[in-house]
Write a protein that holds these residues in place. Structure first.
Motif, PDB file in Angstrom:
ATOM      1  N   PRO A 129      -9.409   2.574   9.370  1.00  0.00           N
ATOM      2  CA  PRO A 129     -10.455   2.434   8.687  1.00  0.00           C
ATOM      3  C   PRO A 129     -11.981   2.117   9.451  1.00  0.00           C
ATOM      4  O   PRO A 129     -12.970   2.668   9.287  1.00  0.00           O
ATOM      5  CB  PRO A 129     -10.479   1.516   7.841  1.00  0.00           C
ATOM      6  CG  PRO A 129      -8.867   1.084   7.675  1.00  0.00           C
ATOM      7  CD  PRO A 129      -8.290   1.493   8.997  1.00  0.00           C
ATOM      8  N   GLN A 141      -4.320  -0.475  -2.186  1.00  0.00           N
ATOM      9  CA  GLN A 141      -5.753  -0.006  -1.430  1.00  0.00           C
ATOM     10  C   GLN A 141      -6.793   0.535  -2.296  1.00  0.00           C
ATOM     11  O   GLN A 141      -6.543   1.587  -3.264  1.00  0.00           O
ATOM     12  CB  GLN A 141      -5.401   0.802  -0.135  1.00  0.00           C
ATOM     13  CG  GLN A 141      -4.292   0.308   0.634  1.00  0.00           C
ATOM     14  CD  GLN A 141      -4.699  -1.184   1.045  1.00  0.00           C
ATOM     15  OE1 GLN A 141      -5.528  -1.570   1.406  1.00  0.00           O
ATOM     16  NE2 GLN A 141      -3.240  -2.211   0.976  1.00  0.00           N
ATOM     17  N   ASN A 155      -9.973   1.100  -0.682  1.00  0.00           N
ATOM     18  CA  ASN A 155     -10.803   1.792   0.515  1.00  0.00           C
ATOM     19  C   ASN A 155      -9.860   2.785   0.914  1.00  0.00           C
ATOM     20  O   ASN A 155      -8.763   2.887   1.235  1.00  0.00           O
ATOM     21  CB  ASN A 155     -10.702   0.773   1.646  1.00  0.00           C
ATOM     22  CG  ASN A 155     -11.515   1.472   2.861  1.00  0.00           C
ATOM     23  OD1 ASN A 155     -11.286   2.385   3.303  1.00  0.00           O
ATOM     24  ND2 ASN A 155     -12.679   0.692   3.257  1.00  0.00           N
ATOM     25  N   ARG A 160      -8.449   3.122   4.483  1.00  0.00           N
ATOM     26  CA  ARG A 160      -7.231   2.193   4.480  1.00  0.00           C
ATOM     27  C   ARG A 160      -5.973   2.461   3.862  1.00  0.00           C
ATOM     28  O   ARG A 160      -4.860   2.532   4.047  1.00  0.00           O
ATOM     29  CB  ARG A 160      -7.478   0.801   4.073  1.00  0.00           C
ATOM     30  CG  ARG A 160      -6.790  -0.393   4.481  1.00  0.00           C
ATOM     31  CD  ARG A 160      -7.449  -1.746   4.036  1.00  0.00           C
ATOM     32  NE  ARG A 160      -6.531  -2.998   4.376  1.00  0.00           N
ATOM     33  CZ  ARG A 160      -6.851  -3.346   5.603  1.00  0.00           C
ATOM     34  NH1 ARG A 160      -7.472  -2.918   6.696  1.00  0.00           N
ATOM     35  NH2 ARG A 160      -5.825  -4.296   5.922  1.00  0.00           N
ATOM     36  N   SER A 174     -12.797  12.050   4.438  1.00  0.00           N
ATOM     37  CA  SER A 174     -13.307  10.546   4.134  1.00  0.00           C
ATOM     38  C   SER A 174     -14.470  10.559   4.889  1.00  0.00           C
ATOM     39  O   SER A 174     -15.413   9.674   4.179  1.00  0.00           O
ATOM     40  CB  SER A 174     -12.126   9.522   4.535  1.00  0.00           C
ATOM     41  OG  SER A 174     -12.050   9.305   5.746  1.00  0.00           O
ATOM     42  N   GLU A 220     -18.130   9.373   3.206  1.00  0.00           N
ATOM     43  CA  GLU A 220     -18.726   8.194   3.484  1.00  0.00           C
ATOM     44  C   GLU A 220     -20.137   8.518   3.806  1.00  0.00           C
ATOM     45  O   GLU A 220     -21.331   7.770   3.481  1.00  0.00           O
ATOM     46  CB  GLU A 220     -18.107   7.670   4.840  1.00  0.00           C
ATOM     47  CG  GLU A 220     -18.633   6.350   5.367  1.00  0.00           C
ATOM     48  CD  GLU A 220     -18.092   5.741   6.317  1.00  0.00           C
ATOM     49  OE1 GLU A 220     -18.333   4.661   6.988  1.00  0.00           O
ATOM     50  OE2 GLU A 220     -17.008   6.409   6.952  1.00  0.00           O
ATOM     51  N   THR A 257     -20.707   4.782   1.226  1.00  0.00           N
ATOM     52  CA  THR A 257     -19.425   3.962   1.296  1.00  0.00           C
ATOM     53  C   THR A 257     -18.151   4.788   0.991  1.00  0.00           C
ATOM     54  O   THR A 257     -18.012   5.823   0.715  1.00  0.00           O
ATOM     55  CB  THR A 257     -19.500   2.941   0.060  1.00  0.00           C
ATOM     56  OG1 THR A 257     -18.331   2.009  -0.168  1.00  0.00           O
ATOM     57  CG2 THR A 257     -19.623   3.997  -1.269  1.00  0.00           C
TER      58      THR A 257
END
Length: 349
Positions: free
Chosen positions: A230, A289, A291, A294, A340, A344, A349
């Protein structure tokens, strides 16, 4: 074909040193050289034969000199490394513009490719260890590339555990050399063939299993991975999950067990238990999880366990299944990490 083998180490290593000089003329030359290097290596790997070929560095014969070896498995690994690096290089063009010192990113990426290719090609344990260190040290820096507190903390944890595993591996290699008088993998395999391992060699094998098991993120040696993946930029998470942990960990482990020390029923049982536990624990930890990176990291732990479990059956179907899922995971998990990164950037985020 023999003369093509050194290019997998020489080209990315040379480009890694050339990038800091080239960007002084044009800042975009770093990304251009990185992409062209990956494309060149991918094309070369397509022409490699499936049967074993050996390149003797300096024309020194086995076991006196350094051997670079290619067979079907190493050709598959080279194809995955080159193809994934090419995709990551193209993706990185837009992604790393948010960072300063972009040329350092591409320099470290080329060094990591040099290390991974060297591990796959090495015909002796010492040079294999050197290339493992090149790849891992570059990956430490890339994990911390963004420079945030969490990134530095994850990189430090990765470096400490990685240094521990490297020390364990080096002690194991020293014991092997002390007991057999050789580090060449082919020569070592011929000396061990048909012989019961002495207690010292069994201890050395246990050290090598733990050391490369940590590089592979097998449970209980997996604790660095959920922090490192991550923290790293998305393209680096993609390459770490897709191939790095397999090239410098799982690939070496399988080579040593199946081709050098000789696989036994006890070792197959160890692989099945290690793989099964890793698969279940990684999957269960992924469930909690929130995230997304992660979650993908724990999923990677689980998938490595599945590959090791398949190798542990020791049958033709099991080994083919393990190699198939190794390729499968090298395709789908990097794509998830790259997505991802897009999420982001778009959502913050």
């Amino acid at each position: 074909m023999n003369n093509l083998i050194p290019f997998f180490v020489v080209i990315p290593l040379g480009v890694a040193f050339a990038i800091p000089l080239a960007v002084r003329m044009n800042p975009r030359l770093g990304e251009v050289l990185s992409i062209l290097t990956s494309l060149t290596l991918l094309v070369i790997s397509l022409f490699l034969p499936v049967q074993e070929i050996i390149y003797h560095v300096g024309n020194w014969p086995t076991p006196n000199g350094i051997d670079l070896r290619v067979d079907g498995l190493s050709t598959l690994m080279l194809l995955i490394i080159s193809g994934l690096t090419l995709v990551v290089g193209i993706y990185s063009v837009g992604f790393v513009r948010q960072f300063t010192g972009r040329y350092r990113y591409y320099t470290l990426l080329m060094l990591m490719v040099t290390g991974m290719n060297g591990v796959v090609l090495s015909g002796d344990l010492f040079n294999l260890y050197i290339f493992v260190e090149i790849a891992t040290i570059a990956s430490y820096a890339l994990v911390a590339f963004r420079g945030e507190h969490e990134d530095l903390e994850a990189s430090f944890k990765y470096a400490v555990l990685g240094g521990l595993s490297s020390s364990v591996i080096l002690i194991g290699i020293a014991l092997v050399y002390g007991m057999t008088g050789t580090l060449n993998l082919t020569h070592l395999a011929s000396r061990l063939d048909g012989h019961v391992l002495t207690p010292t060699l069994q201890f050395a094998l246990a050290l090598l299993f733990c050391g490369f098991g940590l590089k592979s993120a097998l449970v209980p040696f997996h604790t660095w991975l959920p922090d490192a993946y991550p923290a790293a930029p998305a393209p680096i998470s993609a390459i770490l999950s897709g191939i790095t942990s397999k090239a410098i960990g799982l690939y070496v482990l399988v080579r040593l067990l199946f081709n050098v020390f000789g696989i036994t029923e006890d070792l197959l049982l160890l692989l099945r238990w290690s793989g099964g536990i890793t698969m279940v624990v990684g999957g269960l930890l992924a469930l909690g999880q929130w995230n997304i990176k992660r979650l993908f990291a724990y999923s990677s732990v689980s998938q490595v366990g599945l590959i090791v479990l398949a190798f542990g059956f020791g049958t033709t179907v099991g080994i083919v299944g393990a190699l198939f899922h190794l390729l499968n995971h090298a395709v789908f998990k990097p794509l998830l990490f790259l997505n991802s990164g897009a999420i982001e950037i778009a959502g913050g985020t």
